[in-house]
Design a protein around this motif. Structure first.
Motif, PDB file in Angstrom:
ATOM      1  N   VAL A 234      36.860  35.999   9.199  1.00  0.00           N
ATOM      2  CA  VAL A 234      35.815  34.673   9.260  1.00  0.00           C
ATOM      3  C   VAL A 234      34.740  34.952   7.594  1.00  0.00           C
ATOM      4  N   ARG A 235      34.111  35.720   8.117  1.00  0.00           N
ATOM      5  CA  ARG A 235      33.225  36.019   7.160  1.00  0.00           C
ATOM      6  C   ARG A 235      33.940  36.115   5.646  1.00  0.00           C
ATOM      7  N   MET A 236      35.072  36.847   5.693  1.00  0.00           N
ATOM      8  CA  MET A 236      35.515  37.486   4.657  1.00  0.00           C
ATOM      9  C   MET A 236      36.688  36.265   3.770  1.00  0.00           C
ATOM     10  N   GLU A 237      36.898  35.523   5.161  1.00  0.00           N
ATOM     11  CA  GLU A 237      37.859  34.012   4.177  1.00  0.00           C
ATOM     12  C   GLU A 237      36.955  33.617   3.560  1.00  0.00           C
ATOM     13  N   ASN A 238      35.456  33.260   4.284  1.00  0.00           N
ATOM     14  CA  ASN A 238      34.253  32.228   3.377  1.00  0.00           C
ATOM     15  C   ASN A 238      34.107  33.358   2.177  1.00  0.00           C
ATOM     16  N   HIS A 239      33.639  34.641   2.126  1.00  0.00           N
ATOM     17  CA  HIS A 239      33.163  35.251   0.607  1.00  0.00           C
ATOM     18  C   HIS A 239      34.580  34.972  -0.239  1.00  0.00           C
ATOM     19  N   ALA A 240      35.860  34.964   0.173  1.00  0.00           N
ATOM     20  CA  ALA A 240      37.048  34.853  -0.544  1.00  0.00           C
ATOM     21  C   ALA A 240      36.385  33.317  -0.599  1.00  0.00           C
ATOM     22  N   ASP A 241      36.895  32.357  -0.123  1.00  0.00           N
ATOM     23  CA  ASP A 241      36.654  30.814  -0.712  1.00  0.00           C
ATOM     24  C   ASP A 241      35.604  31.027  -2.330  1.00  0.00           C
ATOM     25  N   GLU A 242      34.273  31.733  -2.013  1.00  0.00           N
ATOM     26  CA  GLU A 242      33.038  31.200  -3.683  1.00  0.00           C
ATOM     27  C   GLU A 242      33.557  32.507  -4.609  1.00  0.00           C
ATOM     28  N   VAL A 243      34.014  33.562  -4.230  1.00  0.00           N
ATOM     29  CA  VAL A 243      35.467  34.611  -5.131  1.00  0.00           C
ATOM     30  C   VAL A 243      36.298  33.391  -5.586  1.00  0.00           C
ATOM     31  N   HIS A 244      36.788  32.998  -5.088  1.00  0.00           N
ATOM     32  CA  HIS A 244      37.116  31.746  -5.340  1.00  0.00           C
ATOM     33  C   HIS A 244      37.193  30.403  -7.006  1.00  0.00           C
ATOM     34  N   ARG A 245      35.814  30.065  -5.992  1.00  0.00           N
ATOM     35  CA  ARG A 245      35.424  28.752  -6.876  1.00  0.00           C
ATOM     36  C   ARG A 245      35.057  29.186  -8.212  1.00  0.00           C
ATOM     37  N   GLN A 246      34.891  31.324  -8.325  1.00  0.00           N
ATOM     38  CA  GLN A 246      33.913  30.793  -9.430  1.00  0.00           C
ATOM     39  C   GLN A 246      35.418  31.896 -10.503  1.00  0.00           C
TER      40      GLN A 246
ATOM     41  N   ALA B  85      40.640  42.543  -3.300  1.00  0.00           N
ATOM     42  CA  ALA B  85      39.815  43.930  -2.134  1.00  0.00           C
ATOM     43  C   ALA B  85      39.556  43.456  -0.756  1.00  0.00           C
ATOM     44  N   ILE B  86      39.124  42.248  -0.695  1.00  0.00           N
ATOM     45  CA  ILE B  86      38.922  41.924   0.199  1.00  0.00           C
ATOM     46  C   ILE B  86      40.331  41.323   1.057  1.00  0.00           C
ATOM     47  N   ILE B  87      41.690  40.782   0.689  1.00  0.00           N
ATOM     48  CA  ILE B  87      42.792  41.307   1.360  1.00  0.00           C
ATOM     49  C   ILE B  87      43.274  42.567   1.650  1.00  0.00           C
ATOM     50  N   VAL B  88      43.185  43.921   1.160  1.00  0.00           N
ATOM     51  CA  VAL B  88      43.362  45.322   1.515  1.00  0.00           C
ATOM     52  C   VAL B  88      42.373  45.230   3.141  1.00  0.00           C
ATOM     53  N   ASP B  89      40.895  45.207   3.003  1.00  0.00           N
ATOM     54  CA  ASP B  89      39.987  45.292   3.380  1.00  0.00           C
ATOM     55  C   ASP B  89      40.779  44.678   5.106  1.00  0.00           C
ATOM     56  N   ALA B  90      40.570  43.243   5.061  1.00  0.00           N
ATOM     57  CA  ALA B  90      41.400  41.991   5.903  1.00  0.00           C
ATOM     58  C   ALA B  90      42.739  42.924   6.732  1.00  0.00           C
ATOM     59  N   ALA B  91      43.301  42.742   6.117  1.00  0.00           N
ATOM     60  CA  ALA B  91      44.445  43.498   6.492  1.00  0.00           C
ATOM     61  C   ALA B  91      44.515  44.878   7.544  1.00  0.00           C
ATOM     62  N   ARG B  92      43.596  45.960   7.267  1.00  0.00           N
ATOM     63  CA  ARG B  92      42.738  47.287   7.750  1.00  0.00           C
ATOM     64  C   ARG B  92      42.271  46.339   8.897  1.00  0.00           C
ATOM     65  N   LEU B  93      41.671  45.459   8.747  1.00  0.00           N
ATOM     66  CA  LEU B  93      40.771  45.093  10.851  1.00  0.00           C
ATOM     67  C   LEU B  93      42.223  44.017  11.633  1.00  0.00           C
ATOM     68  N   THR B  94      43.089  43.534  10.248  1.00  0.00           N
ATOM     69  CA  THR B  94      44.658  43.458  11.433  1.00  0.00           C
ATOM     70  C   THR B  94      44.767  44.651  11.893  1.00  0.00           C
ATOM     71  N   ALA B  95      45.464  45.406  11.482  1.00  0.00           N
ATOM     72  CA  ALA B  95      45.991  46.692  11.681  1.00  0.00           C
ATOM     73  C   ALA B  95      45.148  47.501  12.919  1.00  0.00           C
ATOM     74  N   GLU B  96      43.479  46.962  13.150  1.00  0.00           N
ATOM     75  CA  GLU B  96      43.353  47.750  13.900  1.00  0.00           C
ATOM     76  C   GLU B  96      43.063  46.569  15.596  1.00  0.00           C
ATOM     77  N   ALA B  97      43.105  45.287  14.907  1.00  0.00           N
ATOM     78  CA  ALA B  97      42.637  44.739  15.886  1.00  0.00           C
ATOM     79  C   ALA B  97      44.139  45.208  16.914  1.00  0.00           C
ATOM     80  N   MET B  98      45.180  45.118  16.343  1.00  0.00           N
ATOM     81  CA  MET B  98      47.053  44.783  17.189  1.00  0.00           C
ATOM     82  C   MET B  98      46.681  45.507  18.661  1.00  0.00           C
ATOM     83  N   PRO B  99      46.750  47.195  17.853  1.00  0.00           N
ATOM     84  CA  PRO B  99      46.380  47.788  19.271  1.00  0.00           C
ATOM     85  C   PRO B  99      45.938  47.781  20.242  1.00  0.00           C
TER      86      PRO B  99
END
Length: 353
Positions: A292-304, A258-272
């Motif tokens: 960056v905030r998502m990546e930090n949260h993903a690290d915690e999910v990864h550890r869990q 889910a984090i990856i899906v939202d990160a992809a959307r943010l990347t798509a918004e940033a490009m134009p």
């Protein structure tokens, strides 16, 4: 965006409710979405933001309530659900939804969620015709005819690659959710990765042949390279799933998807927005900060997730733990690649805003 009507006043609102003891906020939000709006899907564990509104209690008191908002990508609309007879539900464009709700903070949150620049870009012409045909990316004809001979077509290439990332992330998420035939999702991610390879080859060729570039050449290649790393790791993840024939996925894996899906959307918004860094620098910084905030949260999910896998399989089913660790590794590296994308964008903003 899907809105529902309030049971009391009949005004348009987003599905929401009280927290559930022992349940993470995003999981509670998904439960409320199913009960109030009859929808299921992949919910990102990183909130978009929060808003405040005044809620009237049964006692007659009117109290301020803080609400965290989580994005949920709807994959299933139920015909029958818990509050179907008590509410209406309807889909709106993001701008229409923002106009429908009463809360000013929620209205602004919706508008910040809208990838308006990306939507505008998908209406422009200019993406690789072959890639668009193969992967069903929106067609943008006459790309080569309109190619500026001295400045290249880098923005179209960035935007095209972002669309492959979004499509790949969606397919990966469907795989981990267990929706439909897993081989279909695995195949799509691999096809999207091939599309990305075509785009990065075209980018590198254009860098070599272009005299004037909008950004430093190393910034262009680093940005497209970090985007390509994301789709490469998506392919590695689905290939691991296919190799080990994994068909059941832990909640932490779904949360990372889910984090990856939202990160992809943010990347798509940033490009134009890179087409005018000076004007869009503030918004670009907001998007990279969220990545960056998502990546930090993903690290915690990864550890869990690793901790759970070790606790459940470490001693008695070592192979299962090794397989789970392999999948978690690729999911983490996908999110890490999105953080690299954010860092590359920040570098461009610093140099050109």
């Amino acid at each position: 965006m899907l809105l529902v009507t309030s049971r009391g006043s009949g005004r348009w609102v987003i599905p929401k409710g009280n927290g559930i003891a022992g349940t993470p906020g995003h999981a509670a939000a998904a439960i409320e979405a199913e009960e109030e709006a009859g929808v299921r899907g992949l919910v990102c564990p990183v909130p978009l933001g929060s808003f405040r509104y005044r809620k009237r209690k049964g006692s007659g008191a009117s109290l301020m309530v803080d609400v965290e908002v989580y994005p949920l990508a709807v994959t299933d609309e139920l015909e029958v659900w818990k509050e179907a007879g008590q509410r209406e539900r309807s889909w709106f464009t993001l701008s229409e939804a923002a106009d429908k709700v009463d809360e000013a903070d929620l209205r602004e949150l919706m508008r910040s969620f809208a990838p308006t620049e990306f939507q505008a870009a998908t209406r422009r012409t200019g993406v690789l015709a072959q890639v668009a045909h193969k992967s069903r990316i929106i067609h943008m004809s006459a790309w080569f005819q309109r190619l500026l001979p001295k400045t290249g077509n880098f923005f179209e290439l960035f935007e095209s690659h972002a669309q492959t990332i979004v499509a790949g992330a969606d397919a990966l998420a469907r795989l981990l959710q267990g929706i439909g035939n897993p081989q279909d999702h695995i195949r799509e991610v691999i096809e999207r990765e091939n599309d990305g390879d075509q785009i990065i080859r075209e980018t590198l060729r254009t860098v070599r042949e272009t005299f004037l570039t909008p950004f430093d050449r190393s910034a262009i290649t680093s940005l497209i390279g970090s985007m390509d790393d994301a789709i490469d790791e998506m392919q590695a993840a689905v290939q691991a799933v296919d190799l080990y024939e994994v068909r059941e996925f832990e909640q932490e894996m779904k949360d990372m998807a889910a984090i990856i899906v939202d990160a992809a959307r943010l990347t798509a918004e940033a490009m134009p927005l890179l087409r005018d860094v000076g004007r869009n620098g503030t918004r670009l910084h907001e998007l990279t900060e969220r990545l960056v905030r998502m990546e930090n949260h993903a690290d915690e999910v990864h550890r869990q997730g690793l901790k759970r896998a070790f606790r459940e399989h470490g001693e008695k089913a070592t192979i299962k733990f090794i397989v789970a660790r392999e999948i978690y590794k690729h999911l983490e590296q996908i999110v890490d690649a999105f953080e690299d994308v954010a860092n590359e964008i920040d570098g461009i903003v610093i140099d050109h805003a």
